[in-house]
Design an enzyme around this catalytic site. Structure first.
Site, PDB file in Angstrom:
ATOM      1  N   SER A 113     -52.455 -25.858  10.051  1.00 32.53           N
ATOM      2  CA  SER A 113     -52.786 -25.347  11.260  1.00 32.53           C
ATOM      3  C   SER A 113     -54.305 -24.724  11.436  1.00 32.53           C
ATOM      4  O   SER A 113     -55.220 -25.586  11.350  1.00 32.53           O
ATOM      5  CB  SER A 113     -51.600 -24.107  11.484  1.00 32.53           C
ATOM      6  OG  SER A 113     -51.846 -23.578  12.735  1.00 32.53           O
ATOM      7  N   HIS A 114     -54.329 -23.497  11.494  1.00 28.17           N
ATOM      8  CA  HIS A 114     -55.621 -22.912  11.582  1.00 28.17           C
ATOM      9  C   HIS A 114     -56.369 -22.658  10.398  1.00 28.17           C
ATOM     10  O   HIS A 114     -57.456 -22.248  10.193  1.00 28.17           O
ATOM     11  CB  HIS A 114     -55.728 -21.632  12.207  1.00 28.17           C
ATOM     12  CG  HIS A 114     -54.494 -20.749  11.509  1.00 28.17           C
ATOM     13  ND1 HIS A 114     -53.336 -20.974  11.388  1.00 28.17           N
ATOM     14  CD2 HIS A 114     -54.625 -19.679  10.777  1.00 28.17           C
ATOM     15  CE1 HIS A 114     -52.689 -20.059  10.699  1.00 28.17           C
ATOM     16  NE2 HIS A 114     -53.429 -19.235  10.304  1.00 28.17           N
ATOM     17  N   ASP A 277     -56.810 -24.732  17.944  1.00 21.23           N
ATOM     18  CA  ASP A 277     -56.775 -24.594  16.470  1.00 21.23           C
ATOM     19  C   ASP A 277     -56.916 -26.103  15.854  1.00 21.23           C
ATOM     20  O   ASP A 277     -56.801 -27.118  16.706  1.00 21.23           O
ATOM     21  CB  ASP A 277     -55.849 -23.539  15.913  1.00 21.23           C
ATOM     22  CG  ASP A 277     -54.480 -24.191  15.975  1.00 21.23           C
ATOM     23  OD1 ASP A 277     -54.200 -25.127  16.806  1.00 21.23           O
ATOM     24  OD2 ASP A 277     -53.591 -24.004  14.998  1.00 21.23           O
ATOM     25  N   ASP A 279     -54.580 -28.153  14.749  1.00 23.49           N
ATOM     26  CA  ASP A 279     -53.328 -28.811  15.189  1.00 23.49           C
ATOM     27  C   ASP A 279     -53.233 -28.710  16.789  1.00 23.49           C
ATOM     28  O   ASP A 279     -52.051 -29.072  17.270  1.00 23.49           O
ATOM     29  CB  ASP A 279     -52.158 -28.938  14.452  1.00 23.49           C
ATOM     30  CG  ASP A 279     -51.562 -27.276  14.297  1.00 23.49           C
ATOM     31  OD1 ASP A 279     -52.034 -26.338  14.451  1.00 23.49           O
ATOM     32  OD2 ASP A 279     -50.140 -27.271  14.189  1.00 23.49           O
ATOM     33  N   ASP A 281     -52.039 -26.220  18.544  1.00 21.26           N
ATOM     34  CA  ASP A 281     -51.025 -25.240  19.339  1.00 21.26           C
ATOM     35  C   ASP A 281     -51.510 -24.108  19.538  1.00 21.26           C
ATOM     36  O   ASP A 281     -50.874 -23.478  20.564  1.00 21.26           O
ATOM     37  CB  ASP A 281     -49.775 -25.427  18.112  1.00 21.26           C
ATOM     38  CG  ASP A 281     -49.972 -25.028  17.041  1.00 21.26           C
ATOM     39  OD1 ASP A 281     -50.923 -24.647  16.661  1.00 21.26           O
ATOM     40  OD2 ASP A 281     -48.752 -24.995  16.143  1.00 21.26           O
ATOM     41  N   ARG A 282     -52.648 -23.446  18.811  1.00 17.69           N
ATOM     42  CA  ARG A 282     -53.077 -22.330  19.357  1.00 17.69           C
ATOM     43  C   ARG A 282     -53.974 -22.349  20.274  1.00 17.69           C
ATOM     44  O   ARG A 282     -54.794 -23.549  20.614  1.00 17.69           O
ATOM     45  CB  ARG A 282     -53.733 -21.525  18.142  1.00 17.69           C
ATOM     46  CG  ARG A 282     -52.575 -21.204  17.030  1.00 17.69           C
ATOM     47  CD  ARG A 282     -53.098 -20.439  15.766  1.00 17.69           C
ATOM     48  NE  ARG A 282     -52.358 -20.018  14.982  1.00 17.69           N
ATOM     49  CZ  ARG A 282     -52.272 -18.997  13.950  1.00 17.69           C
ATOM     50  NH1 ARG A 282     -53.443 -18.129  14.167  1.00 17.69           N
ATOM     51  NH2 ARG A 282     -51.142 -18.866  13.210  1.00 17.69           N
ATOM     52  N   LYS A 376     -45.547 -24.089  20.328  1.00 20.94           N
ATOM     53  CA  LYS A 376     -46.856 -23.419  21.122  1.00 20.94           C
ATOM     54  C   LYS A 376     -47.757 -24.585  21.493  1.00 20.94           C
ATOM     55  O   LYS A 376     -47.862 -25.521  20.849  1.00 20.94           O
ATOM     56  CB  LYS A 376     -47.457 -22.217  20.366  1.00 20.94           C
ATOM     57  CG  LYS A 376     -48.037 -22.589  19.086  1.00 20.94           C
ATOM     58  CD  LYS A 376     -48.266 -21.150  18.265  1.00 20.94           C
ATOM     59  CE  LYS A 376     -49.022 -21.334  17.113  1.00 20.94           C
ATOM     60  NZ  LYS A 376     -47.887 -21.415  15.962  1.00 20.94           N
TER      61      LYS A 376
HETATM   62  C1  G16 Z   1     -47.492 -19.943  12.354  1.00 18.33           C
HETATM   63  C2  G16 Z   1     -46.445 -19.937  13.138  1.00 18.33           C
HETATM   64  C3  G16 Z   1     -46.520 -18.905  14.374  1.00 18.33           C
HETATM   65  C4  G16 Z   1     -46.779 -17.592  13.637  1.00 18.33           C
HETATM   66  C5  G16 Z   1     -47.770 -17.641  12.718  1.00 18.33           C
HETATM   67  C6  G16 Z   1     -47.939 -16.434  11.852  1.00 18.33           C
HETATM   68  O1  G16 Z   1     -48.535 -20.433  13.210  1.00 18.33           O
HETATM   69  O2  G16 Z   1     -46.184 -21.090  13.724  1.00 18.33           O
HETATM   70  O3  G16 Z   1     -45.474 -18.889  15.143  1.00 18.33           O
HETATM   71  O4  G16 Z   1     -46.991 -16.607  14.963  1.00 18.33           O
HETATM   72  O5  G16 Z   1     -47.491 -18.851  11.792  1.00 18.33           O
HETATM   73  O6  G16 Z   1     -48.736 -16.401  11.044  1.00 18.33           O
HETATM   74  P1  G16 Z   1     -48.729 -15.421   9.793  1.00 18.33           P
HETATM   75  O7  G16 Z   1     -47.419 -15.258   9.117  1.00 18.33           O
HETATM   76  O8  G16 Z   1     -49.871 -15.701   8.953  1.00 18.33           O
HETATM   77  O9  G16 Z   1     -49.080 -14.068  10.582  1.00 18.33           O
HETATM   78  P2  G16 Z   1     -49.328 -21.674  12.718  1.00 18.33           P
HETATM   79  O10 G16 Z   1     -50.212 -21.868  13.751  1.00 18.33           O
HETATM   80  O11 G16 Z   1     -50.035 -21.181  11.511  1.00 18.33           O
HETATM   81  O12 G16 Z   1     -48.498 -22.818  12.459  1.00 18.33           O
END
Ligand code: G16
Length: 543
Positions: A113-114, A277, A279, A281-282, A376
């Site tokens: 992801s990010h 981000d 992938d 999705d953000r 997302k």
């Molecule tokens: C993931 C989940 C999101 C969530 C985030 C929380 O995001 O897909 O639904 O809000 O983790 O991150 P943390 O636990 O670090 O606060 P992503 O974009 O990393 O897949």
């Protein structure tokens, strides 16, 4: 020919977190590490044998090697059909769409992801289920349990597939389609949003600046915003995906996209900005001289749903993760629709979306989405906002200020304390938990506590219970602080402190966010003893 590898030193017990298994690249490079987890997926999801699987990733370091391994394991484990994005690329929402479109058993998405990429960065793998969404807890538990049992894995010894060429190939008894990663997704976007209005708005000379942060969003943004909607060339910056994201942090927030925030300031700045981000999705949305919070984004989209073809006449419910500001709650109340508060993690929206109870949902962590996929969706969010801007013929700032004037403003900020020891993170949460009983009706930094709990959630569709999802403290007058530990980091612990303050007074709505939140910030420190427990005086990242 498939063959079976007996792992001499199996690496077992790989527990997926909020969003699949995320680790340092070096951890994934250990012998058998990736293979053990992938074999565990095949064990936990026996329907994959004879079924269809979607595969792709965000293009980060290790993507290509891992994809070839997974292709060979899929063939050896009896997958009948596999669709993989050209060059191994698929954004998370596009993968979700393909799973649904092809009625696949599920999808394997390679992304952290990010989180930063490159040899020193992070890598990740997650399994999405047949509804297109992140595996629910029951399934991640089953995958985890299977990782405890893997002693061997199956792998075809066929040569690598050329993922540069779109087309169909027979691969060790499995039909493989290498697909254009953008095509089907782009068709979907056209069906959901008012492309004519956006096209006309761009043709009238309005300008865009989109930043793909050298990640997978680039090809999607170019095709949609430049090729299909007519934005001039170079409206999308940093569009070529790179294995290390050009050394950057592919996280769309005002800290990691400070240059985009600068570009959006002053006369002559573009009318609309967005970033995505790793992938895709953000999303972060900006207007000229204006940075939108994800919580406000969700609330404004809900309030204006009638202007977005996808929602017109069918918005019956919305949802937000617990730490997301309560701005959308006021909108839901005014519209007379349902509003759900779920734990952090997109998977919690899945059942509500599947059951048709909600059509729109979002999170404070720059995640916004709807019922067209089960993830997302960053590119969709930018298009939905452009749809609003084009139809309302107002700037982002004007739309949001009008929203605050009508519903009040929820000032919002997240303070992250990164790289804490796991012990220090646990002590902060234990300190808070110990204070919860008896906190209601006491004063903390001058604020009167009206609610204090450790958030627990019962899924109204399947009845499952998720406990200890974050400490939630509400104060009289509409302020709130929430504490939780991140579930997506790969080193130590990250403490997240979510701060919110509500005001209905238009004269107070122009304040600077951190000063509007001063009293809540003081209350957070008094409650959690962040300095005493971690030695930190300031947060590492304030968004
Ligand atoms: C993931 C989940 C999101 C969530 C985030 C929380 O995001 O897909 O639904 O809000 O983790 O991150 P943390 O636990 O670090 O606060 P992503 O974009 O990393 O897949």
């Amino acid at each position: 020919m498939p063959h079976t590898i007996h792992a001499t030193q199996p690496i077992q017990g790989q527990k997926p977190g909020t969003s699949g298994l995320r680790k340092k690249v070096a951890v994934f490079q250990q012998p058998h590490f990736l293979e053990n987890f992938v074999q565990a997926i095949f064990l936990a999801v026996p329907e994959l044998k004879g079924g269809t699987l979607i595969l792709g990733g965000d293009g980060r370091y290790l993507n290509e090697i891992a994809l070839q391994t997974i292709l060979k394991m899929a063939a050896a484990n009896g997958v009948a059909r596999l669709l993989v994005g050209q060059h191994g690329l698929l954004s998370t929402p596009a993968a979700s769409h393909l799973i649904r479109l092809h009625q696949a058993v599920g999808g394997i998405i390679l992304s952290a992801s990010h989180n930063p990429g490159g040899p020193q960065g992070d890598f990740g793998i997650k399994f999405n289920a047949g509804n297109g969404g992140p595996a629910p807890e029951k399934l991640t538990d089953a995958i985890y349990a299977a990782t405890l049992q893997v002693h061997e894995y199956h792998l075809s010894n066929a040569p690598d597939i050329d993922l540069a060429v779109v087309g169909e190939v027979e691969f060790a008894g499995m039909r493989v389609s290498v697909v254009d990663p953008v095509a089907d997704y782009a068709v979907l976007m056209q069906q959901l949003l008012d492309f004519d209005a956006i096209r006309a708005w761009i043709a009238a000379g309005h300008t865009l600046r989109l930043d793909a942060l050298h990640a997978v969003g680039g090809p999607y943004a170019i095709r949609l915003f430049e090729d299909m909607l007519g934005a001039p060339m170079n409206s999308v910056r940093n569009a070529a995906p790179q294995p290390d994201f050009a050394g950057g942090h592919p996280d769309p927030n005002p800290v990691y996209c400070a240059d985009l925030v600068d570009t959006m300031q002053g006369r002559g700045a573009p009318d609309f900005g967005a970033a995505f981000d790793g992938d895709a999705d953000r999303n972060m949305i900006l207007g000229r001289d204006f940075v939108l919070t994800p919580s406000d984004s969700l609330a404004v989209l809900a309030a204006n749903a009638a202007l977005i073809p996808q929602f017109k006449g069918r918005l019956t419910g919305v949802a937000r993760s617990m730490p997301t500001s309560r701005a959308v709650d006021s909108v839901a109340k005014a519209l007379g629709i349902d509003c759900y508060e779920t734990p952090t993690g997109w998977k919690f929206f899945g059942n509500l979306l599947d059951a048709g109870r909600i059509q729109l949902c979002g999170e404070e962590s720059y995640g916004t989405g709807a019922d067209h996929v089960r993830e997302k969706d960053g590119i969709w969010a930018a298009l939905a906002w452009l749809n609003l801007v084009a139809v309302r013929k107002q700037s982002v700032a004007q739309i949001v200020q009008a929203h605050w004037a009508q519903f009040g403003r929820h000032f919002y900020s997240r303070h992250d304390y990164e790289g804490l020891s796991v012990a220090a993170g646990d002590v902060v949460l234990a300190t808070l938990r110990s204070k919860l009983p008896g906190l209601v009706n006491t004063l903390v930094a001058g604020l009167c506590v009206t609610l204090a709990d450790d958030f627990a959630y019962t899924d109204s569709v399947d009845g499952s219970l998720s406990q200890q999802q974050g400490i939630r403290i509400e104060f009289a007058g509409g302020s709130r602080v929430v504490f939780r530990l991140s579930g997506t980091g790969t080193e130590g612990a990250t403490l997240r402190v979510y701060l919110e303050h509500y005001t209905a007074e238009v004269s107070e709505q122009a304040q600077e966010t951190q000063s509007a939140l001063k009293a809540v910030i003081a209350a957070a420190e008094e409650l959690a003893g962040i300095y005493a427990n971690t030695g930190r005086t300031v947060a590492d990242v304030v968004t």
